[in-house]
Design an enzyme around this catalytic site. Structure first.
Site, short mmCIF file in Angstrom:
data_model
loop_
_atom_site.label_atom_id
_atom_site.label_comp_id
_atom_site.label_asym_id
_atom_site.label_seq_id
_atom_site.Cartn_x
_atom_site.Cartn_y
_atom_site.Cartn_z
N CYS B 178 47.36 36.88 47.09
CA CYS B 178 46.94 36.80 45.68
C CYS B 178 47.78 37.66 44.72
O CYS B 178 47.52 37.66 43.52
CB CYS B 178 45.47 37.13 45.58
SG CYS B 178 44.51 36.09 46.68
N HIS B 307 42.06 42.22 38.15
CA HIS B 307 42.11 41.25 39.24
C HIS B 307 40.72 40.61 39.32
O HIS B 307 40.61 39.39 39.41
CB HIS B 307 42.52 41.93 40.54
CG HIS B 307 42.75 40.98 41.66
ND1 HIS B 307 43.57 39.88 41.54
CD2 HIS B 307 42.25 40.93 42.92
CE1 HIS B 307 43.56 39.21 42.68
NE2 HIS B 307 42.77 39.81 43.53
N HIS B 341 39.56 31.80 40.93
CA HIS B 341 40.61 32.61 41.56
C HIS B 341 41.72 31.65 41.99
O HIS B 341 41.54 30.87 42.92
CB HIS B 341 40.05 33.38 42.74
CG HIS B 341 40.99 34.42 43.27
ND1 HIS B 341 42.31 34.52 42.87
CD2 HIS B 341 40.80 35.44 44.15
CE1 HIS B 341 42.89 35.52 43.50
NE2 HIS B 341 41.99 36.10 44.27
#
Lengths: 263, 412
Positions: B178, B307, B341
């Site tokens: 990620c 994040h 996400h």
């Protein structure tokens, strides 16, 4: 043109267990015999982690550990560049097989080991290296990509760099896609500074298409196409045979020109 | 940038300004049967990518799916690259006058002097998933029109973009889960600094696939509701897909750019493969290095794009990292409630959202956050805000403890 030193080398391939052995084969003091692989035994990965680690992660750790030991550097002080063509296709095969089921079950450990940077994660946990680490994919040129990235990192950070490039053997049926047909890996410790362990001084630049005439022994040529990490053999051959320059193919017309100087 | 918020930056801004989420109930199964009763959000226009996997998409979750990906046709000379990820890459390239900007850069620098550094976590694995179901499970070999290297392989993304744009400089894919498409900004800086190129195309693309849907589900990290970053009742992520690109070059007075990369920091948790260090130490290191490289203090940062995945562990660890490095006075929000996400595309998605914030002097709220977790001390934005913004910090943290923080600055 960037100048750096190679202070440690690790390598693993069928019939090649470490850099001293590789060097004797490249200088034709020893006949190359592509035996099946030696047992991959990384000491640096704790037993508990080793059981959970994938084969790809263990190959990466095995060659990285050789290079770190040879360079006599502390693993936790290094930044790192990990690179591989296929990542972990053994796990991808298992995941895709499960996902083809009507009621798919995926093992959580297998899933987190499936990420391309699993070997880098595994290594950093084992060594407590907390600096910059990246994980690249560059198809057949994954070693060349890692080499450029390592040099660029050296230009912008103070740490020495661990470069590790590796792929495990691709399992059936994905092996029909010609990604990797042998377990192989290579690792280098690269530094702006020479040390008592320095093997060679390297100056590196990007260049455009010129004719290549590498003198690598014919018996090793199949290895170079068997696994992307073994493109490194062209550079290692030049080091072993004290050539003053060597050119590595990269994408399209691009090439990496390496000037070598003994230290 | 293209995400579930829409195709291109102006649609993204419109959604952000009007509080329109890109998340909707998982409709992947609905491609075969009728829509579940609880959703009437998506028309049945999607084909192909998930339709032949009837039972494998029955997860009770919300997703951030980009509309129209399936309809994108790759140019004839690149048909081997056909997969959802490269379709999304092409759809994204066609937005925001990006192709025109690349043309200009090619004129200025030459196509050999432009690098391509892109992030992805699963590339076109969706193609292999489909073939395993249709062929491998039936004991048949791969069909002759299956091309691993051009689809599933991670480098496929950079290879496709490079060929489509006719760029000849150095290229690779960064795949650090990620944080992938945040780290490529650091690569552009390094490669330009080292003289390997004069400009770089960075960004990333990740598309929905069963590997990540079922993988994150196996880790019990997928929420059954739209994700709620920083909320006391948060219980996991909503997966999304997105693509984004940016053209980076050296700072020049004549440049039309309005936003710059001011700094970046990279670090490694060295803690656990799938869980961040709960102390937030590794994340804090990335933030500190970014501040140091940008030559800025905490007080210079006007907004933090978190994040903020909405997992219990990430949001707490990230909060600790922020409090220890930047204090509790800087407005923060996560984009995950808006886009989901987007994994390997999260870095570029959130860098572009940050760039939009700098251009518009506008900060988006933390969507879906109702009651802030009392253990979270950062200033989580509950409402959209117009504010003078000069520097934005954007965090991206990935599996393997791979951390990257970017600082973007306003040039106007």
């Amino acid at each position: 043109m960037t100048t750096l030193y190679i202070n440690g080398i690790g390598i693993l391939a069928p019939g090649i267990e470490n850099w001293p052995e590789c060097k004797t084969i490249l200088t034709q003091q020893k006949t190359y015999q592509p035996n099946t692989l030696y047992k991959i035994t990384s000491q640096i990965i704790p037993a508990k982690e080793r059981r959970r680690a994938s084969r790809t992660s263990l190959i990466a750790a095995y060659v990285a550990e050789q290079a770190v030991n040879q360079a006599e550097v502390l693993a936790d002080q290094l930044s790192s560049v990990f690179s591989s063509y296929g990542g972990d296709l053994q796990i991808a095969d298992k995941l895709c097989t499960s996902l083809a089921d009507n009621d798919p079950f995926i093992s959580p450990i297998q899933f987190h080991n499936s990420v391309h940077n699993a070997p880098a994660g595994c290594w950093s946990i084992a060594t407590q290296a907390q600096s910059t680490t990246t994980s690249l994919a560059g198809s057949h040129f994954s070693f060349q990509a890692a080499l450029l990235e390592s040099v660029a990192l050296l230009e912008t950070e103070d740490n020495d760099i661990l470069l590790a490039c590796y792929d495990s053997k691709t399992p059936e049926p994905l092996n029909s896609q010609h990604t990797s047909n042998a377990d192989c890996g290579v690792a280098l410790i690269l530094s702006k500074h020479s040390s008592n362990q320095s093997i060679i001084q390297l100056s590196l630049s990007l260049t455009n298409k010129t004719d290549i005439n590498n003198k690598i022994p014919a018996c090793l040529k199949p290895l170079i196409t068997a696994n992307a990490s073994m493109q490194s053999l062209i550079l290692l051959d030049a080091i072993a045979n004290k050539q003053s320059s060597v050119i590595l193919d990269y994408l399209d017309n691009l090439q990496i020109k390496c000037l070598l100087k003994n230290v | 940038m293209t995400s579930a918020l829409g195709h291109g930056n102006s649609k993204t801004l419109h959604a952000l300004e009007n509080g329109i989420s890109g998340l909707h109930y998982n409709d992947l199964k609905a491609e075969l049967s009728s829509l579940p009763a609880q959703t009437k959000l998506m028309p049945l226009q999607h084909k192909a990518d998930f339709a032949d996997q009837p039972n494998a998409i029955d997860l009770q979750t919300y997703i951030g799916r980009v509309k129209g990906v399936e309809d994108i046709v790759l140019p004839e000379h690149l048909t081997r690259y056909h997969c959802r990820n490269n379709q999304l890459a092409l759809l994204t390239l066609q937005q925001d006058n990006f192709i025109e900007a690349v043309k200009q850069a090619k004129k200025t620098y030459g196509k050999e002097r432009i690098g391509v550094f892109l992030g992805t976590s699963t590339s076109g694995i969706n193609e292999t998933e489909k073939i395993y179901r249709s062929h491998i499970k039936q004991q048949q070999p791969f069909p002759s029109n299956y091309y691993y290297r051009e689809t599933h392989d991670n480098f496929s993304l950079a290879d496709f973009v490079r060929r489509y744009l006719d760029i000849k400089g150095p290229a690779f894919v960064v795949s650090t889960a990620c944080s992938s498409s945040a780290k490529v900004f650091a690569d552009a800086y390094r490669f330009i600094h080292a003289g390997f190129c004069d400009a770089a195309i960075v960004g990333g693309v990740d598309s929905l696939c069963l590997t990540t849907l079922y993988g994150f589900n196996s880790l019990e990290l997928v929420s059954s509701q739209p994700c709620k970053p920083a909320d006391q009742n948060r219980n996991g992520i909503s997966l999304g897909e997105a693509g984004g690109f940016a053209l980076l070059e050296k700072m020049q007075a004549s440049s039309p750019a309005s936003v710059c990369l001011a700094g970046y920091g990279e670090s490694s948790d060295a803690y656990h493969m799938a869980t961040p260090n709960p102390t937030g130490k590794g994340m804090a290191k990335a933030i500190q290095l970014a501040l140091h490289r940008a030559n800025l203090n905490a007080t210079d940062i006007n907004y933090i794009n978190l994040h903020g995945t909405a997992t219990k562990t990430n949001d707490l660890a990230e909060d600790k990292a922020i409090i220890s490095t930047l204090g509790n006075a800087i407005p923060c929000s996560s984009s995950k409630g808006w886009t989901g996400h987007t994994l390997g595309a999260a870095g570029i998605t959130e860098a572009v959202i940050s760039a939009i914030c700098l251009q518009r002097q506008f900060l988006p709220k933390s969507l879906n956050t109702e009651t802030i977790d009392p253990n979270i001390q950062s200033d989580i934005l509950r409402h959209n805000l117009s504010k003078k913004v000069n520097y934005i910090l954007s965090n991206s943290f990935g599996f393997g403890g791979n951390n990257c923080s970017l600082i973007l600055g306003n040039l106007t």
